[in-house]
Design an enzyme around this catalytic site. Sequence first.
Site, PDB file in Angstrom:
ATOM      1  N   ASP A  13       0.750  -1.078  -0.147  1.00  0.00           N
ATOM      2  CA  ASP A  13      -0.168  -0.195   0.271  1.00  0.00           C
ATOM      3  C   ASP A  13       0.599   1.520  -0.341  1.00  0.00           C
ATOM      4  OD1 ASP A  13      -2.703  -1.838   0.160  1.00  0.00           O
ATOM      5  OD2 ASP A  13      -1.684  -2.160   2.167  1.00  0.00           O
ATOM      6  N   LYS A  16       2.327   2.323  -5.464  1.00  0.00           N
ATOM      7  CA  LYS A  16       2.659   1.570  -6.006  1.00  0.00           C
ATOM      8  C   LYS A  16       2.221   2.063  -7.485  1.00  0.00           C
ATOM      9  CE  LYS A  16       3.150  -2.543  -4.466  1.00  0.00           C
ATOM     10  NZ  LYS A  16       2.713  -1.883  -3.127  1.00  0.00           N
ATOM     11  N   GLY A  40      -4.147  -4.078  -3.749  1.00  0.00           N
ATOM     12  CA  GLY A  40      -5.253  -3.123  -4.233  1.00  0.00           C
ATOM     13  C   GLY A  40      -4.743  -1.147  -4.351  1.00  0.00           C
ATOM     14  N   HIS A  41      -4.061  -1.450  -5.999  1.00  0.00           N
ATOM     15  CA  HIS A  41      -4.034  -0.491  -6.478  1.00  0.00           C
ATOM     16  C   HIS A  41      -4.908   0.960  -6.687  1.00  0.00           C
ATOM     17  CE1 HIS A  41      -0.771  -2.511  -8.520  1.00  0.00           C
ATOM     18  NE2 HIS A  41      -0.063  -2.493  -7.411  1.00  0.00           N
ATOM     19  N   THR A  42      -4.797   2.018  -5.569  1.00  0.00           N
ATOM     20  CA  THR A  42      -5.443   2.689  -6.404  1.00  0.00           C
ATOM     21  C   THR A  42      -5.503   4.249  -7.224  1.00  0.00           C
ATOM     22  OG1 THR A  42      -6.751   2.715  -3.271  1.00  0.00           O
ATOM     23  CG2 THR A  42      -7.925   4.592  -4.965  1.00  0.00           C
ATOM     24  N   GLN A 223       2.035  -5.719  -3.237  1.00  0.00           N
ATOM     25  CA  GLN A 223       2.377  -5.895  -2.250  1.00  0.00           C
ATOM     26  C   GLN A 223       4.078  -5.750  -1.946  1.00  0.00           C
ATOM     27  OE1 GLN A 223       1.270  -8.885  -3.377  1.00  0.00           O
ATOM     28  NE2 GLN A 223      -0.753  -8.895  -3.109  1.00  0.00           N
ATOM     29  N   PRO A 303      -8.940  -1.011   8.589  1.00  0.00           N
ATOM     30  CA  PRO A 303      -8.063  -0.061   8.811  1.00  0.00           C
ATOM     31  C   PRO A 303      -6.734  -0.514   8.790  1.00  0.00           C
ATOM     32  CG  PRO A 303      -9.506  -0.549  10.973  1.00  0.00           C
ATOM     33  CD  PRO A 303      -9.887  -1.544   8.919  1.00  0.00           C
TER      34      PRO A 303
HETATM   35  P1  IMP Z   1      -2.762 -13.105   1.161  1.00  0.00           P
HETATM   36  O1  IMP Z   1      -1.606 -12.586   0.538  1.00  0.00           O
HETATM   37  O2  IMP Z   1      -4.419 -12.710   1.210  1.00  0.00           O
HETATM   38  O3  IMP Z   1      -2.192 -14.346   1.582  1.00  0.00           O
HETATM   39  O4  IMP Z   1      -2.051 -12.001   3.179  1.00  0.00           O
HETATM   40  C1  IMP Z   1      -1.494 -12.761   3.488  1.00  0.00           C
HETATM   41  C2  IMP Z   1      -0.611 -11.114   4.114  1.00  0.00           C
HETATM   42  O5  IMP Z   1       0.150  -9.803   3.016  1.00  0.00           O
HETATM   43  C3  IMP Z   1      -1.281 -10.727   5.322  1.00  0.00           C
HETATM   44  O6  IMP Z   1      -1.271  -9.513   6.452  1.00  0.00           O
HETATM   45  C4  IMP Z   1      -2.283  -9.170   3.911  1.00  0.00           C
HETATM   46  O7  IMP Z   1      -2.632  -8.226   4.857  1.00  0.00           O
HETATM   47  C5  IMP Z   1      -1.008  -8.919   3.812  1.00  0.00           C
HETATM   48  N1  IMP Z   1      -1.068  -8.457   2.020  1.00  0.00           N
HETATM   49  C6  IMP Z   1      -1.493  -9.230   1.062  1.00  0.00           C
HETATM   50  N2  IMP Z   1      -1.777  -8.005  -0.126  1.00  0.00           N
HETATM   51  C7  IMP Z   1      -1.770  -7.194   0.329  1.00  0.00           C
HETATM   52  C8  IMP Z   1      -1.380  -5.446  -0.325  1.00  0.00           C
HETATM   53  O8  IMP Z   1      -1.152  -5.741  -1.412  1.00  0.00           O
HETATM   54  N3  IMP Z   1      -1.412  -4.209   0.581  1.00  0.00           N
HETATM   55  C9  IMP Z   1      -0.965  -4.937   1.765  1.00  0.00           C
HETATM   56  N4  IMP Z   1      -0.966  -5.672   2.711  1.00  0.00           N
HETATM   57  C10 IMP Z   1      -1.236  -6.534   1.452  1.00  0.00           C
END
Ligand code: IMP
Length: 427
Positions: A13, A16, A40-42, A223, A303
């Site tokens: 977040d 990027k 989640g790209h905004t 990520q 949050p």
């Molecule tokens: P998963 O990728 O859904 O398996 O989640 C594993 C961990 O990565 C969790 O703590 C999620 O909140 C975190 N996570 C996955 N994708 C994102 C992202 O795009 N941004 C921030 N955290 C992420």
Amino acid sequence: MPGVVVVGTQWGDEGKGKATDQLGDKVDFVVRYSGGNNAGHTVQVGGERYALHLLPSGILSRRARPVLGNGVVIDLEVLFEELDALAARGVAVDRLLISANAHLIAPYHRTIDRVTERFLGKRRIGTTGRGVGPAYADKASRIGLRVQDLLDESILRQKVAVALEQKNQLLVRVYNRPALSADEVSDHLLAYADRVRPLVADVSRVLNEALDRGQTVLFEGAQAHHLDVDFGTYPYVTSSNPIAAGACTGSGVGPTRLDRVIGIAKAYTTRVGEGPFPGELTDETGQRLRETGGEYGTTTGRPRRCGWFDALLVEQAATCNALTDLFLTKLDVLTGWPKIPVIVAYDIDGRRCPVMPMTQTELHHAKPVYEHLEGWSEDISGVRRFEDLPPACQRYVRRLEELVGVRISGLGVGPDRDQVVMVRPLL
Ligand code: IMP
């Protein structure tokens, strides 16, 4: 400058999407190489807000061709929902290329993701619940389903049957859930085959040929470094390799083709989900950062946990990813604080540690050591040149640059596409 990677340096977040979108009009291909619709790209373009979960943000550029590499896991339902929603808003989506080797997220992956988290209780990872981890687990276990399987109905049906032999045991005996029918799962996936077929490509070959021609390929990380399954805060990580090296394994280009690695860091720190976060502010300072920065997840609405900039996190990412540039986002969110603390070391059981500790145990014991930098009160959202930033703001940026050891080439000063201060061109 043909091969460019954009990678998150914190826990995701970082903005990027905005940084890659800056480059979008100069690049020929924008490739996602890891993760799935957990991202989640905004991206805000001309006042319009687009939230992308699976597609590369380059899909919003007129020139770049969006690509999903083999390292991505694809939920077909989400893919076509996202494509249809963009098409309805006038975005050209038919240029998308999907690697034949990318794995699919099947409905049972989503179910297993959620029930596993529930089963873990207090020890849960806090996943996004999208089935990403279970899909990668099946890939490594060699019982995964790939995009190319959709092109051969009989193979797909066989593979689903094999996977479900095992999954149904797990669902019924361990998690007390109903068994799934192999025919129903196969029918559900095959219903997308005709739409997928024209998009499937040998992505590795396409990208290597593009690089041979001198075209520019942007590898867009999802990520971030500290969520990497090898280098992140394991086990509180995602199940893939978002680091820059993942661009190679996740798309089929060799390491010598990467010319520039741009790290994205938020001017402070956030994290969603569980896991260690030494600088987390659980008081009203953290709440104020959350409110000013709009720190609520794009994918799950959760949050985000907030803290000040942690130089140790970003320095480790800089080293491990061999960053050539840093792009600092959301600097405007820090306007109005008389003093801005920055984490410059950890205190681990009385020992001062200037870099990220080696073990998880040490990280769990780490207490932040702050340096307090002078803040600024002027609105910086309209500034476009570095020298027009308030002097205290310039000093903040310079100090971060020194601590991380990488030149800061761009700054985000507001949510819109053009609210950036470029110190030097990224391409
Ligand atoms: P998963 O990728 O859904 O398996 O989640 C594993 C961990 O990565 C969790 O703590 C999620 O909140 C975190 N996570 C996955 N994708 C994102 C992202 O795009 N941004 C921030 N955290 C992420």
